[in-house]
Design a protein around this motif. Structure first.
Motif, PDB file in Angstrom:
ATOM      1  N   ILE A 147      -2.429   4.202  -4.254  1.00 14.84           N
ATOM      2  CA  ILE A 147      -3.651   4.850  -3.777  1.00 14.84           C
ATOM      3  C   ILE A 147      -3.526   6.364  -3.868  1.00 14.84           C
ATOM      4  O   ILE A 147      -2.517   6.943  -3.440  1.00 14.84           O
ATOM      5  N   LYS A 150      -7.985  -0.096   8.572  1.00 12.56           N
ATOM      6  CA  LYS A 150      -8.605  -1.223   7.874  1.00 12.56           C
ATOM      7  C   LYS A 150      -7.701  -1.751   6.757  1.00 12.56           C
ATOM      8  O   LYS A 150      -7.608  -2.958   6.544  1.00 12.56           O
ATOM      9  N   LEU A 151      -7.043  -0.855   6.050  1.00 15.16           N
ATOM     10  CA  LEU A 151      -6.162  -1.276   4.964  1.00 15.16           C
ATOM     11  C   LEU A 151      -4.970  -2.075   5.477  1.00 15.16           C
ATOM     12  O   LEU A 151      -4.475  -2.980   4.795  1.00 15.16           O
ATOM     13  N   LYS A 152      -4.491  -1.743   6.678  1.00 17.11           N
ATOM     14  CA  LYS A 152      -3.305  -2.400   7.209  1.00 17.11           C
ATOM     15  C   LYS A 152      -3.580  -3.800   7.757  1.00 17.11           C
ATOM     16  O   LYS A 152      -2.649  -4.573   7.980  1.00 17.11           O
ATOM     17  N   ARG A 212      -6.115   3.233  -7.040  1.00 15.19           N
ATOM     18  CA  ARG A 212      -7.312   3.262  -6.208  1.00 15.19           C
ATOM     19  C   ARG A 212      -7.535   4.683  -5.703  1.00 15.19           C
ATOM     20  O   ARG A 212      -6.585   5.364  -5.336  1.00 15.19           O
ATOM     21  N   HIS A 230       0.826  -1.213   0.000  1.00 16.50           N
ATOM     22  CA  HIS A 230       0.000   0.000   0.000  1.00 16.50           C
ATOM     23  C   HIS A 230       0.863   1.267   0.000  1.00 16.50           C
ATOM     24  O   HIS A 230       1.602   1.509   0.954  1.00 16.50           O
ATOM     25  N   VAL A 234      -9.710   4.435   7.810  1.00 12.21           N
ATOM     26  CA  VAL A 234      -9.456   3.719   6.557  1.00 12.21           C
ATOM     27  C   VAL A 234      -8.066   3.079   6.566  1.00 12.21           C
ATOM     28  O   VAL A 234      -7.890   1.924   6.166  1.00 12.21           O
ATOM     29  N   PHE A 235      -7.069   3.819   7.039  1.00  9.82           N
ATOM     30  CA  PHE A 235      -5.702   3.299   7.101  1.00  9.82           C
ATOM     31  C   PHE A 235      -5.633   2.054   7.980  1.00  9.82           C
ATOM     32  O   PHE A 235      -4.953   1.070   7.650  1.00  9.82           O
ATOM     33  N   LEU A 273      -9.260   6.963  -2.795  1.00  7.00           N
ATOM     34  CA  LEU A 273      -9.880   6.999  -1.476  1.00  7.00           C
ATOM     35  C   LEU A 273     -10.464   8.390  -1.242  1.00  7.00           C
ATOM     36  O   LEU A 273      -9.768   9.395  -1.394  1.00  7.00           O
ATOM     37  N   HIS A 302      -1.827  -7.455   6.681  1.00  7.72           N
ATOM     38  CA  HIS A 302      -0.627  -7.164   5.892  1.00  7.72           C
ATOM     39  C   HIS A 302       0.547  -6.953   6.831  1.00  7.72           C
ATOM     40  O   HIS A 302       0.388  -6.496   7.962  1.00  7.72           O
TER      41      HIS A 302
END
Length: 276
Positions: A111, A170-172, A154, A76, A167-168, A156, A175
């Protein structure tokens, strides 16, 4: 254990929660470790987001990043734009395209974060201004062209830095934590290739007695200085033979070479004492 008789288990659907570990004999919960590390470009510390991330218990690693503003994981990469910055970037679309191209080259999930002002309307363009055709001066048309050129990109949309924090996080999930050293190195070779491969327009000569290694080390150091990018570094290298010469330049000369903001950053950096 779930009962296989007619009465079912002790829960409504006859099952135990998936996060429950009964092997310990105490029903101990399996706690998923929260991913917290984020590499943040030093230029971003003028914005609110790094402070909000810190308050949200994220571990911030300040770094001079050539690609991206925020690196969340090994896949990401985030380029953040406030709405005003985004409009300016679209007026100079080549810059944003270059950023998108570099992110897509090095990261699986590039992103573009569009961060709105929480005190203003959450919209990119007035609905009355939207049309069914691609128009040269339309911001939405320019955005469509950008995502068409970079289908991996992507977008955001965030109402505020606090929403971005959510959001960050959730993205992490699921991973690996970011490798900060690797994030710093990414794009460095490209930046050096642009400078060292510039031919007569560049500062360094491949036939120098010191050899290419010394030149590359000097360029590496130059690109690490605050405010220096691959764009203004070429101007600096045309006028300077060394970092030492650059450090002795006046404020006005630095601003002329690197730009107003970058020149001021360099001037302050070279004259700031080690201890306050």
């Amino acid at each position: 254990q779930q009962s296989h008789g007619g009465g079912g288990g002790s829960y409504a659907d006859g099952t135990l929660p998936l996060s429950m570990d009964t092997r310990t004999g105490r029903g101990k919960q399996n706690v998923i470790k929260e991913r917290r590390d984020i590499a943040v470009d030093v230029c971003e510390f003028r914005a609110k987001l790094p402070s909000v991330l810190h308050q949200g218990r994220m571990r911030i690693a300040p770094a001079t990043l050539i690609v991206g503003d925020y690196i969340l994981s090994d896949v990401h990469c985030v380029e953040r734009k406030s709405i005003s910055d985004f409009y300016q970037s679209m007026d100079n679309s080549s810059r944003l395209k270059e950023q998108a191209e570099k992110m897509a080259k090095y990261y699986k999930i590039p992103i573009l974060l569009l961060e709105f002002d929480p005190d203003k309307t959450f919209q990119l363009q007035n609905a009355n201004d939207l049309g069914g055709e691609i128009r040269k001066n339309s911001i939405t048309s320019k955005l469509c062209i950008l995502v068409t050129a970079f289908p991996m990109l992507r977008i955001l949309w965030s109402r505020s830095p606090h929403e971005t924090l959510k959001v960050f996080k959730k993205l992490k999930r699921n991973h690996q934590e970011v490798d900060v050293d690797k994030a710093i190195e990414i794009g460095t070779n490209d930046a050096m290739d642009e400078l060292l491969g510039g031919g007569p327009g560049g500062c360094y000569n491949e036939d120098d007695d010191e050899g290419d290694g010394a030149n590359e080390a000097a360029v590496q150091m130059l690109l690490r200085l605050p405010g220096v990018t691959s764009h203004n570094a070429r101007n600096i290298m045309k006028e300077c033979d060394s970092i030492a010469e650059l450090a002795e330049m006046s404020r006005e000369k630095l601003k002329l070479l690197a730009g107003q903001k970058a020149g001021q950053k360099l001037f302050t950096f070279f004259r700031q004492p080690f201890s306050g």
